[in-house]
Enzyme design. Structure first.
Site, PDB file in Angstrom:
ATOM      1  N   GLU A  34     -42.564  -6.041  15.852  1.00 33.47           N
ATOM      2  CA  GLU A  34     -41.763  -7.487  15.264  1.00 33.47           C
ATOM      3  C   GLU A  34     -40.976  -6.810  14.085  1.00 33.47           C
ATOM      4  O   GLU A  34     -41.111  -6.841  12.773  1.00 33.47           O
ATOM      5  CB  GLU A  34     -42.485  -8.202  14.237  1.00 33.47           C
ATOM      6  CG  GLU A  34     -42.364  -9.866  14.384  1.00 33.47           C
ATOM      7  CD  GLU A  34     -41.608 -10.530  13.550  1.00 33.47           C
ATOM      8  OE1 GLU A  34     -40.807 -10.097  12.867  1.00 33.47           O
ATOM      9  OE2 GLU A  34     -42.985 -10.625  12.187  1.00 33.47           O
TER      10      GLU A  34
ATOM     11  N   CYS B 251     -38.081 -12.390   7.701  1.00 33.70           N
ATOM     12  CA  CYS B 251     -37.278 -12.213   8.690  1.00 33.70           C
ATOM     13  C   CYS B 251     -36.490 -12.653   9.881  1.00 33.70           C
ATOM     14  O   CYS B 251     -35.557 -12.498  10.150  1.00 33.70           O
ATOM     15  CB  CYS B 251     -38.707 -11.135  10.225  1.00 33.70           C
ATOM     16  SG  CYS B 251     -39.789 -11.697  10.377  1.00 33.70           S
TER      17      CYS B 251
HETATM   18  C1  UN1 Z   1     -42.461 -18.063   8.822  1.00 29.03           C
HETATM   19  O1  UN1 Z   1     -40.872 -17.251   9.390  1.00 29.03           O
HETATM   20  O2  UN1 Z   1     -43.033 -18.038   8.456  1.00 29.03           O
HETATM   21  O3  UN1 Z   1     -40.895 -10.535   8.239  1.00 29.03           O
HETATM   22  C2  UN1 Z   1     -42.680 -16.313   8.878  1.00 29.03           C
HETATM   23  C3  UN1 Z   1     -41.219 -12.240   8.732  1.00 29.03           C
HETATM   24  C4  UN1 Z   1     -41.923 -12.660   9.374  1.00 29.03           C
HETATM   25  C5  UN1 Z   1     -42.664 -13.905   8.975  1.00 29.03           C
HETATM   26  C6  UN1 Z   1     -42.052 -14.496   8.807  1.00 29.03           C
HETATM   27  N1  UN1 Z   1     -43.083 -11.626   9.734  1.00 29.03           N
HETATM   28  O4  UN1 Z   1     -40.685 -12.805   7.999  1.00 29.03           O
END
Ligand code: UN1
Length: 479
Positions: free
Chosen positions: A261, A295
């Site tokens: 991710e 992210c």
């Molecule tokens: C969200 O947008 O609520 O790094 C979660 C990040 C992700 C999680 C986002 N792993 O922003």
């Protein structure tokens, strides 16, 4: 700054960063964790040595042999108890997340709530690990699928979601019969120790074998031991695309599995039928929430030419009203960046944008003064640009929003939104059903997540979360 939450979470000046679930391994080398909120030292956490890493993996392997034999609903029951404990510690853990990472207290508490929610979800799943049964082509024969656990799941998590993302992985893995080794970001090691401290009590009370949930601590080298280790069949990693390429290659080389991710470059399309109130809240929260360090943060706003000037002036005005400061104070909207390296990257991006011909609409800069002593507070800014500029194509983990204009139909906006290497989250603001449907269709947004009339950030544990293209994939589905 009152830090009684540290005591509630059983955190000390010096903490052990290598745990085999029931036992912490002592070490001599420590990393220090400083708060981006006030620059103060919160505590230190011991670094995992190669020797201790071996102990952790051996203990996890032994634990797996026993844990996989626990009936799945029994494993679920243990996860349920962890969810109950998290409810008790929600306030303290939320405060620690806010203080160590720099996000608002409300978001810190939200992260802990996500942990609780994923526990509930995992408990339900523990009674629903179904497989299909099939009619065989051979006489008097039946076939069925049964899902078996993999073994050790290695979890590498980023600083920006220091507790929730681990629990998304770990709680599901645990009910499935897997055991976990967690390497948290070295920027937020105390959050990991706090989660482990709470889990420890539950594991002990249930006489769970040592090694079911382990943590290791250190920089990328500690992560590398795990990514190259064929005793760890699955690695789930959250972080930058740069990191993901290294992790993905190492895991693929040994034919392991990875869930990645990675970076996003998320856009909101604003069509000429959009409801401007929704645009303002969506864009503002998406771009400046978590100080632009999700992210899923909104990095690009692609606005139809008919609404462009209106959106530009309203958004600029909204930015002037933002309050920047201590994230534990609910009056503030924007907290600090994680550290001075992040501040530097933010400044470099601003410089590159100007060099590449973009126009600064809302000025950025580093804030000075008593309240901003940590040196990590920056001003969210807006830059008018073209999508093709190298800096716009790049994910900068900071509150920089690029304002882009489009002409003609929604297809043109979708082309712009898809014309970046990343593919995590996306959104459209429209009151026109056809526009919304074409955005959601298979020739629409190429991202893992596509939203209508809401911003790009904000995950829900019930849906798959992840992206396409350079965001990695593996867990992404199009929703
Ligand atoms: C969200 O947008 O609520 O790094 C979660 C990040 C992700 C999680 C986002 N792993 O922003």
């Amino acid at each position: 700054m009152k830090t009684s939450f540290l005591k509630n979470l059983d955190l000390h000046k010096k903490n052990e960063g290598t745990w085999t679930g029931l036992k912490a391994l002592k070490s001599d080398t420590y990393i220090e964790s400083f708060s981006p909120v006030d620059g103060k030292l919160i505590g230190s956490v011991s670094v995992t040595s190669k020797k201790d890493y071996e102990k952790v993996v051996n203990t996890a392997q032994k634990a797996f042999a026993e844990w996989r034999l626990f009936p799945a609903p029994k494993r679920g029951e243990i996860v349920r108890q962890y969810g109950m404990e998290l409810r008790k510690y929600k306030e303290s853990l939320g405060q620690l997340v806010s203080y160590e990472m720099g996000k608002s207290l409300q978001e810190g508490l939200g992260e802990v709530q996500e942990m609780i929610d994923i526990c509930d979800f995992a408990v339900g799943l523990s009674r629903q690990l179904y497989g299909l049964s099939m009619h065989s082509e051979r006489p008097l024969h039946r076939m069925y699928e049964q899902w078996h656990p993999l073994g050790i799941v290695g979890i590498i998590s980023a600083f920006n979601f220091p507790v929730a993302v681990w629990s998304w992985n770990a709680m599901i893995a645990m009910v499935c019969g897997d055991v976990c080794i967690w390497k948290a970001s070295e920027k937020t090691p105390l959050c990991a120790v706090a989660c482990q401290n709470i889990l420890h009590k539950v594991l002990k009370a249930n006489k769970v074998p040592e090694g079911v949930s382990c943590i290791i601590t250190g920089d990328y080298k500690v992560g590398e031991w795990m990514t190259h280790d064929s005793r760890v069949p699955l690695i789930s990693a959250t972080g930058s695309t740069r990191m993901g390429k290294i992790v993905g290659t190492a895991v693929a080389e040994r034919l392991g599995r990875s869930l990645l991710e990675l970076g996003g470059n998320n856009a909101i399309i604003v069509t000429d039928s959009a409801d401007l109130n929704l645009v303002l809240t969506g864009a503002l929260f998406g771009a400046v929430g978590t100080c632009g360090q999700r992210c899923t943060s909104t990095r690009r706003l692609i606005v139809h030419e008919n609404l462009y000037n209106d959106v530009k002036s309203k958004l600029t005005k909204a930015y002037t009203q933002l309050k920047i400061g201590n994230p534990l104070n609910s009056k503030n909207h924007v907290g600090p960046l994680i550290d001075k390296t992040a501040v530097n990257n933010y400044l470099l991006a601003l410089e590159s944008a100007v060099d590449q011909g973009a126009t600064v609409l809302v000025e950025g800069g580093v804030l000075k003064g008593k309240e901003y002593e940590s040196g990590c507070y920056v001003k969210p800014c807006i830059i008018e640009a073209e999508n093709s500029l190298p800096i716009v194509q790049h994910e900068t983990f900071a509150p920089i929003l690029y304002l882009l204009k489009y002409k003609g139909g929604v297809a043109n906006a979708i082309t712009i939104q898809n014309a970046v290497p990343q593919g995590l989250s996306s959104a459209i603001m429209t009151t026109n059903l056809r526009e919304a449907e074409s955005f959601l269709s298979s020739s629409g947004s190429d991202c893992g997540i596509a939203n209508v009339n809401i911003g790009t950030s904000g995950a829900e544990i019930g849906g798959a979360f992840g992206g396409e293209k350079e965001t990695g994939g593996g867990q992404g589905v199009r929703i």
